[in-house]
Design a protein around this motif. Structure first.
Motif, PDB file in Angstrom:
ATOM      1  N   GLY A 284      -8.112  -0.809  -3.300  1.00 18.99           N
ATOM      2  CA  GLY A 284      -7.481  -2.079  -3.609  1.00 18.99           C
ATOM      3  C   GLY A 284      -6.078  -1.902  -4.151  1.00 18.99           C
ATOM      4  N   LEU A 285      -5.306  -2.955  -4.036  1.00 21.61           N
ATOM      5  CA  LEU A 285      -3.949  -2.985  -4.593  1.00 21.61           C
ATOM      6  C   LEU A 285      -4.046  -3.179  -6.096  1.00 21.61           C
ATOM      7  CD1 LEU A 285      -0.834  -3.224  -4.061  1.00 21.61           C
ATOM      8  CD2 LEU A 285      -1.211  -5.702  -4.012  1.00 21.61           C
ATOM      9  N   ILE A 286      -3.334  -2.337  -6.846  1.00 25.25           N
ATOM     10  CA  ILE A 286      -3.226  -2.491  -8.295  1.00 25.25           C
ATOM     11  C   ILE A 286      -1.757  -2.341  -8.631  1.00 25.25           C
ATOM     12  CG2 ILE A 286      -3.898  -1.637 -10.561  1.00 25.25           C
ATOM     13  CD1 ILE A 286      -6.406  -0.485  -9.293  1.00 25.25           C
ATOM     14  N   ARG A 287      -1.065  -3.449  -8.739  1.00 30.38           N
ATOM     15  CA  ARG A 287       0.380  -3.435  -8.949  1.00 30.38           C
ATOM     16  C   ARG A 287       0.685  -4.004 -10.338  1.00 30.38           C
ATOM     17  NH1 ARG A 287       2.697  -5.972  -4.105  1.00 30.38           N
ATOM     18  NH2 ARG A 287       2.782  -3.874  -3.215  1.00 30.38           N
ATOM     19  N   ASP A 288       1.357  -3.211 -11.149  1.00 32.03           N
ATOM     20  CA  ASP A 288       1.694  -3.603 -12.519  1.00 32.03           C
ATOM     21  C   ASP A 288       3.021  -4.379 -12.493  1.00 32.03           C
ATOM     22  OD1 ASP A 288       2.157  -3.925 -15.194  1.00 32.03           O
ATOM     23  OD2 ASP A 288       1.713  -1.849 -15.739  1.00 32.03           O
ATOM     24  N   ARG A 289       2.923  -5.694 -12.540  1.00 31.49           N
ATOM     25  CA  ARG A 289       4.119  -6.521 -12.433  1.00 31.49           C
ATOM     26  C   ARG A 289       4.936  -6.523 -13.724  1.00 31.49           C
ATOM     27  NH1 ARG A 289       1.303 -11.726  -9.588  1.00 31.49           N
ATOM     28  NH2 ARG A 289       0.002 -11.477 -11.427  1.00 31.49           N
ATOM     29  N   SER A 290       4.334  -6.060 -14.819  1.00 29.85           N
ATOM     30  CA  SER A 290       5.073  -6.032 -16.078  1.00 29.85           C
ATOM     31  C   SER A 290       6.163  -4.943 -16.059  1.00 29.85           C
ATOM     32  CB  SER A 290       4.127  -5.761 -17.248  1.00 29.85           C
ATOM     33  OG  SER A 290       3.592  -4.444 -17.187  1.00 29.85           O
ATOM     34  N   LYS A 291       6.051  -3.999 -15.109  1.00 27.97           N
ATOM     35  CA  LYS A 291       7.026  -2.926 -15.006  1.00 27.97           C
ATOM     36  C   LYS A 291       7.997  -3.134 -13.862  1.00 27.97           C
ATOM     37  CE  LYS A 291       3.925   0.504 -17.057  1.00 27.97           C
ATOM     38  NZ  LYS A 291       3.248   1.817 -16.884  1.00 27.97           N
TER      39      LYS A 291
END
Length: 292
Positions: A284-291
């Motif tokens: 799955g996609l796990i993208r940290d948008r806070s960074k």
């Protein structure tokens, strides 16, 4: 008089009963429960029903491999187009494309086999407390949901066709980095028809629940973290033995790897008596948008 709400399990059975439009062409709908996108397990289950309806009844599914391409729109119907790739003496192969708004949102390949005798072996069921010894829905609400954010509370309080009893809620309550593994007991909230097509589709549906969450444990994060973009990319499943879904199942999961904004997870589904009925793998996609 206002209409009584349709129970969630009845909704699931209804959406799995696809409308046949033409040979190898089916239409499915989604329950209107306020979600912004269609639950991935629903699309897997519906695509599997579409494929199985084009295969002889004596050939149950033994494996599927799927890719999620675009988020599904819950307000629009989904068209499932089946391609009859091959019908052999023992095996049959089907390819399914799910279409919305003129674009493919999902694809599935599935293989079906006539049942036959063979060598038998399976891994033993992991040790776990019985589901009756774990907090039920009301107890979880009292112990966990009172101080939870609104979006977490609404997820757990929503009526669902599958009841989930996690062995631990630590990953929701803490930002500690934990072992990337979990076990949950799952069961349907109402009886399932004695129909192997529907039973396999519901098993595929529930196999997408809690699986990708496991990849976040090692990072001290939760699927409810709104700074994360989390979505299934692909899903594979192997159906080892039939299951009537008339009791609790233990879903044992682990995640051996996260990198490249992706998390990889594996799962095994066992009957209470220890019978291994299915194995699952997903990235799955796990993208940290806070960074960003």
């Amino acid at each position: 008089m206002p209409h009584s709400p349709v129970p969630a399990m009845q909704q699931l059975l209804t959406i799995l009963d696809l409308e046949a439009l033409e040979q190898d062409l089916f239409r499915g709908t989604s329950p209107q429960v306020g979600w912004q996108r269609v639950f991935g397990g629903q699309v897997i289950g519906q695509a599997l029903v579409a494929a199985q309806r084009t295969v002889a009844a004596d050939r149950p599914v033994h494996s599927l491999h799927a890719y999620f391409m675009r988020p599904g729109d819950p307000a629009a119907p989904i068209i499932y187009e089946v391609d009859r790739i091959r019908d052999g003496l023992s095996f049959a192969t089907r390819s399914v494309v799910a279409i919305q708004h003129g674009k493919a949102i999902f694809s599935l390949s599935a293989s079906f086999q006539k049942e036959e005798e063979g060598m038998e072996y399976q891994a033993a069921i992991p040790q776990a407390p019985a589901p009756e010894d774990l907090p039920d829905r009301e107890q979880m609400r009292e112990a966990f949901l009172a101080g939870a954010p609104d979006h977490v509370r609404s997820y757990w309080e929503r009526e669902r066709p599958i009841e989930v009893r996690p062995l631990s809620l630590d990953h929701y309550l803490s930002d500690r980095k934990l072992a990337a593994e979990q076990k949950v007991w799952v069961r349907t909230t109402a009886p399932v028809p004695d129909d192997r097509i529907i039973q396999a589709a519901i098993l595929a549906y529930l196999s997408d629940m809690t699986l990708l969450d496991t990849a976040l444990f090692a990072h001290g994060r939760s699927v409810f973290d709104r700074t994360l973009q989390v979505a299934s990319l692909d899903h594979a499943m192997w159906f080892h033995r039939p299951c009537k879904l008339d009791d609790w199942l233990l879903y044992s999961m682990d995640s051996p790897n996260t990198n490249g904004a992706r998390g990889f997870t594996r799962g095994s589904l066992y009957q209470r008596d220890g019978t291994l009925i299915a194995s699952v793998a997903q990235e799955g996609l796990i993208r940290d948008r806070s960074k960003a």
